[in-house]
Each structure stands twice: as C-alpha cells, then as structure tokens.
Design an enzyme around this catalytic site. Structure first.
Site, PDB file in Angstrom:
ATOM      1  N   SER A 144     -10.287   0.120   6.804  1.00  0.00           N
ATOM      2  CA  SER A 144      -9.583   0.301   5.543  1.00  0.00           C
ATOM      3  C   SER A 144      -9.030  -0.963   4.918  1.00  0.00           C
ATOM      4  O   SER A 144      -8.574  -0.937   3.775  1.00  0.00           O
ATOM      5  CB  SER A 144      -8.454   1.314   5.719  1.00  0.00           C
ATOM      6  OG  SER A 144      -8.970   2.613   5.856  1.00  0.00           O
ATOM      7  N   LYS A 155       0.828  -1.202   0.000  1.00  0.00           N
ATOM      8  CA  LYS A 155       0.000   0.000   0.000  1.00  0.00           C
ATOM      9  C   LYS A 155       0.866   1.256   0.000  1.00  0.00           C
ATOM     10  O   LYS A 155       1.928   1.304   0.641  1.00  0.00           O
ATOM     11  CB  LYS A 155      -0.912  -0.037   1.230  1.00  0.00           C
ATOM     12  CG  LYS A 155      -1.988   1.026   1.287  1.00  0.00           C
ATOM     13  CD  LYS A 155      -2.883   0.785   2.493  1.00  0.00           C
ATOM     14  CE  LYS A 155      -3.931   1.880   2.668  1.00  0.00           C
ATOM     15  NZ  LYS A 155      -4.779   1.641   3.852  1.00  0.00           N
ATOM     16  N   SER A 197      -9.341   2.688   2.895  1.00  0.00           N
ATOM     17  CA  SER A 197      -8.351   3.289   2.037  1.00  0.00           C
ATOM     18  C   SER A 197      -7.496   2.281   1.266  1.00  0.00           C
ATOM     19  O   SER A 197      -6.728   2.680   0.380  1.00  0.00           O
ATOM     20  CB  SER A 197      -7.421   4.177   2.893  1.00  0.00           C
ATOM     21  OG  SER A 197      -6.778   3.425   3.905  1.00  0.00           O
TER      22      SER A 197
END
Length: 469
Positions: A180, A81, A156
């Site tokens: 997330s 990520k 996210s």
C-alpha cells in the site's frame, strides 16, 4: 520564488526554513495554493487543514526566530493518510460510518513527524478499510492518477502518492500491509519506502480492538516523496521509539555493511507469471545502472517466492474472516465488498491447526530469505508484474482478481515476511509511470536506499517536470 515552494524537496525546505531563507508559512501557503489548484481534479486530499497548518507554520517560524531547538522536519508541510490517527481529526479509513471517529491522540508515526516539526496540511484519501489497490470510496470519492485517469493511482495510499506527485506537501505519510506504499508510488511516479516491521512505531487508539497477529507482522508505516533523500529524512523522523508499540525495535538506521553489500540478486519473475515487457525493461535498465554504480548484479530467485505470496493471502484473509469481514459486510461500500469476496474466492480456508502451521511456515520462509540475503544483500525485482491496473479492475470478477493477486506477488511476499521494500520510479512507458522495487533483509533500509539512490541518479526522473499542470 516563494509561490513555487511546493516544488521544493523536503530536505531543501527543512534546510531553508532552519536557515531563515524562507518561512514555514510561505512553504505551507504555497502547498495549500497548489492543493486549491489541483485537488478538485485529482482528489488526493480528503481533508485540507488550512487554518491549523498556518497556525503551526507561524509557531514554527517563531521557534526559528527565537533560536529554539529545531527538529529535522521543522516547518515542512506534510500529509497524513486517512487511516492513521491524527488528534482532532476523524480516522475515516474511507468508510462513511467512521466519519465521526475523531482521534483523541495521534498515531506514534504521526506524532514522530509532528515532534520533528512537520506541519500537517491535510489528510490523504484511501479505499474503504484501506483494503484495495485502488483509491475510491463512498465517503471521499475517487482519487485520480495524474498521468492516466484510466489507471489506478494505487492503493491504499493512493491519495498520498498523488499528493506527493502533484506537490501537495513535501512528504506523505503512508502505510503498507500488502504493497500500500510501494504500489501507489509505482503507479504515480514517486518514491515510496515500506520499512521493516518494527522499524516505525504504530498504534491507533481509535481502533475498536487490537488487529490480528498476522496483520501486525505484515503492516508498517512509512514515507512517500519525490526523492529518495526525502524518504531518508522522513524515515529518520518517523522511526523514533514509542511505548505504545511493543513491536518497535531500536535498530540503528545505518548498520554495518556486509562483506558482499554490493551484490544484487536480479529477479524477473517466476514461470507461473511472466512480467509485462515494460516491467522487464525497467528492471534491465535499473540493473545496468546498478552495475554502472559498482554493484555486481546476478540472476537469482528468492526462496519459496510463490509460497510466500500464497501465505500472505491465506493467513491475512483467514484471520480477517471474523470481525473484519463482518464490518465490511455491515458498513463497507459495494466496491470493497466485491473486491473482498473475489479475494476470498482465491483463499484456502484454514482450520485452527492449518493457521498455526501457516504461521510457523512464515518463520521457515523468512529464515530461508535471511540466508539468501547473506549471499545477495540487495534484491532487485518488480514492484508488480504488470503495469498499473486499469481503474476498478478488481470489480471485474474472481478471474480478474486472481490475475491481480499473482501480479502483486513481489509486494505481498515481502509484506508477510515483514521485510523492507523501496519503490523507485524510473520513467514512463507509453505515458504510464514505471518503477522497480529494491528489497533487503530486516532493518536493512539503508541498503535499499543506497541502491535506490544509485538508480535514481541515473534515471534522472523528476515527476513534477513530467506533469503539465
């Protein structure tokens, strides 16, 4: 066969590479070719590290030939990520102003995967500051849900979920402070595990200052993948200790089974917010599958559920009202600025004493949940009370944001308490992925994963078989 290795699970790839049946280079080349095919349309990857990945794959294959000691993810292609430090790569966090913040060392969770032999093939997209349940930013653009472009891929870790769903890497790294990991997994038809706070070490040396204490208590890092067996593997590799994280706890991955370990609390929602019929249907089917597997399922409501959800909003938003808010106003894109302001509209402003009392209340609520888990070691509940949101629904004003926050109560209540949660895909409803969440007490990821595997086995869901490209 080798050009289809992007379809393989992390577990199967690790075993085959270790045995010499396939090479890491073949696996990495297959995933890179898959990225070349689908990334332009869906944009899960903000960066592709083809040259570095192939070099690492060749080194992994040499280690197999030389009969060196191999880690549990040896040669397996993974994604990281964009909000976690990866040495030599920019930790952009989806912010234009951070495009040149190149990390000098990797986050401990990333280090652990690399030390276990994983090969990083790219970085996955996030919203600006990783602060929305949507994945879009001015630097890297919008990530598209492969099932329904009109709906969010989640956030996210939206890029991570889409990459896993499309076969760009066998495992995806994610992080979860308010859903997330679990929400993108839910929106994209993959599995995602939020570990307990303290299970996986984390630290970004690139950050300007230490994150506030409530964020430290809520935030975790964990894996996303297409099977729960892969999440087990990813968690085991990610959770080794690191001195840079003083919150890390050396808890075993498998703990003693409680006497009532087969007892499950089924929570459908509260009077304040009724779940979507498709969400309830997924819960009912999952409850029946657990009963078929020998679990005892009873209706039960975790204590102070709504208070826990309110606590997440109030403590995180109040502590972010200083440097974080100023940074969003200074360099954030319009989407995060609008979303943040709408969240503020639903936040109770706390003075110093009020914040101290709120943090003390966290302990009270966590204590009551711990007693609840003594009676019901496993909690089955929605990931969200709604189907995946329509794209940019958080840009529609304060009223829309209020409804979204209530819908996300199953995600944020568990996050503020530092509890583990597993998002398990169970199928489609009118073409939209549906799933359920399995939660348990602190450091009881083993209970979550066992129940999740029972659901997975009966749901017979394979995300790659449902995608026609």
């Amino acid at each position: 066969m080798t050009n289809e290795l992007w379809r393989w699970s992390a577990l199967d790839l690790a075993q085959a590479i270790r045995a010499g049946d396939v090479s890491s280079r073949e696996a990495v080349q297959s995933c890179l070719a898959r990225a070349e095919q689908v990334n332009p349309a869906f944009n899960p990857l903000s960066e592709i590290h083809a040259g570095q990945a192939l070099g690492s794959a060749d080194a992994a294959d040499a280690a197999v030939r030389d009969k060196k000691e191999l880690g549990m993810l040896h040669g397996v292609p993974v994604t990281i990520k964009a909000n976690a430090d990866l040495a030599g790569s920019a930790t952009t966090n989806g912010v234009v102003a951070y495009r040149d913040v190149v990390a000098q060392e990797s986050n401990p969770a990333v280090d652990n995967w690399v030390k276990a032999g994983a090969v990083v093939i790219g970085r996955t997209n996030v919203p600006a500051f990783s602060w929305r349940w949507f994945t879009d930013n001015d630097l890297h653009g919008r990530t598209v849900n492969p099932f329904d472009a009109a709906r969010t891929p989640g956030g996210s870790s939206g890029g991570a979920a889409v990459a896993a769903a499309l076969g760009i890497g066998a495992l995806a790294h994610g992080s979860d402070q308010g859903g997330s990991i679990r929400y993108p997994a839910y929106a994209c038809g993959v599995a995602g595990l939020r570990p307990s706070q303290g299970r996986v070490p984390a630290f970004n040396a690139s950050q300007r200052s230490e994150r506030p204490v409530a964020s430290q208590m809520a935030a975790t890092q964990g894996p996303l993948g297409r099977t729960i067996a892969d999440l087990r593997l990813g968690l085991a590799a990610m959770s080794s200790g690191d001195a840079r994280d003083p919150w890390w706890v050396p808890a075993p991955l498998e703990l003693r089974q409680p006497g009532e370990s087969r007892r499950v609390a089924l929570f459908r929602g509260t009077a304040a917010f009724r779940a979507d019929p498709a969400v309830l249907d997924a819960l009912e089917r999952s409850a029946a599958w657990l009963e078929d597997a020998g679990y005892i399922v009873e209706d039960a409501t975790p204590p102070r559920f709504d208070e826990a959800a309110d606590l997440w909003l109030n403590v995180l938003m109040n502590e972010s009202s200083g440097s974080m808010q100023r940074e969003i106003e200074r360099v954030g894109d319009r989407a995060i600025q609008r979303a943040y302001q709408s969240m503020l509209a639903h936040t109770s402003i706390l003075d110093k004493d009020g914040f101290i009392e709120a943090m003390a209340m966290r302990t009270t609520i966590l204590r009551e949940w711990s007693v609840f888990f003594d009676r019901f070691p496993v909690l089955l509940m929605p990931v969200s009370f709604e189907r995946p949101f329509l794209v940019d629904e958080d840009q529609q004003g304060d009223e829309a944001m209020g409804r979204m926050i209530r819908a996300q109560s199953p995600l944020i209540s568990t996050a503020i308490l530092g509890l583990p949660g597993l998002s398990v895909p169970v199928g489609l409803s009118d073409g939209v992925p549906m799933g359920v969440q399995v939660a348990a007490g602190r450091f009881r990821e083993d209970l979550c994963l066992a129940a999740g595997e029972a659901i997975e086995a009966r749901a017979s869901w394979n995300v790659l078989e449902r995608l026609s490209f």
